[in-house]
Design an enzyme around this catalytic site. Sequence first.
Site, mmCIF file in Angstrom:
data_model
loop_
_atom_site.group_PDB
_atom_site.id
_atom_site.type_symbol
_atom_site.label_atom_id
_atom_site.label_comp_id
_atom_site.label_asym_id
_atom_site.label_seq_id
_atom_site.Cartn_x
_atom_site.Cartn_y
_atom_site.Cartn_z
ATOM 1 N N SER A 141 54.476 87.661 7.357
ATOM 2 C CA SER A 141 55.724 87.808 6.618
ATOM 3 C C SER A 141 55.413 87.993 5.145
ATOM 4 O O SER A 141 54.353 87.568 4.662
ATOM 5 C CB SER A 141 56.592 86.561 6.795
ATOM 6 O OG SER A 141 57.679 86.547 5.899
ATOM 7 N N TYR A 154 58.268 77.582 6.762
ATOM 8 C CA TYR A 154 58.169 78.888 7.421
ATOM 9 C C TYR A 154 57.065 79.724 6.775
ATOM 10 O O TYR A 154 56.212 80.297 7.461
ATOM 11 C CB TYR A 154 59.504 79.624 7.329
ATOM 12 C CG TYR A 154 59.435 81.094 7.679
ATOM 13 C CD1 TYR A 154 59.405 81.507 9.009
ATOM 14 C CD2 TYR A 154 59.401 82.066 6.687
ATOM 15 C CE1 TYR A 154 59.333 82.851 9.332
ATOM 16 C CE2 TYR A 154 59.334 83.412 7.007
ATOM 17 C CZ TYR A 154 59.295 83.797 8.324
ATOM 18 O OH TYR A 154 59.221 85.131 8.651
#
Length: 267
Positions: A141, A154
């Site tokens: 990500s 995350y």
Amino acid sequence: MKVQHKVWVITGAGSGMGRELTRLFIEKGAKVAALDMNFEALKETMRLIGRPEVLALYKVDVTQIGDVEKVISKVIDDFGEVDGIINNAGIIQPFKRISELEIGEIERVMNVNFYGTLYLIKSLLPHLVQRPEAHVVNISSMGGFLAVPGQTAYGASKAAVKILTEGLYAELKNTKVKVSVVFPGAVATNISVNSGLETPKPSSESNKSHQALAASKAAELIFRGIEQDKFRILVGKDAGFMDKFSRMAPEFATNFIQKKMASLLSH
């Protein structure tokens, strides 16, 4: 590695980028073993794509190593071989500061995003190294190289995926297994719902202050990167910009994101 005539395992194939990657790879002549813990979502993927002769569905919880090993064994039995894997399954955390997150919430994100990826790799790699050519693709990500306040756990899980992939690339450098790490920016998916969050919240991949890239377009960029054997695949202009920004001026980039997110973390 060219995807045509190859067998691919794609996790998180029940929605979003996973579904679009499944659709695109089949269009390009691949066979796909579609994995997801939501079998109803997988059935919708089959309904939309069709082609049961080249698409098979497998329900699995990627956080359970025993279940992962069993499903990979079944995929190999069903298809005869596997040539590539895209570790796409992932969830975000509730949009909270670390101080507000329960340990269980952090563990859940790490278990799905990092350990799920690791379990698939460990289960499939002994087979992949025996193939004439193979490819491992892990979805990290933009949050994996630049911290987003409110998605710190995350981001940590995706940073772990980044380092895992880079290490795997080095370890497999003299083999026929290619390795790629993918950094999506803002992509329009339903990751909030799939993460069990009642109200969708902004993250590094669902920030509504940016124009999110369509999941189908993201899949095309990932496909192109795989076929070009790219080590790093940046998906979206925002990911490309923030990649350069964070490496040239890491503290400034972190402060920039903090200011953007500050209002979302205020009470």
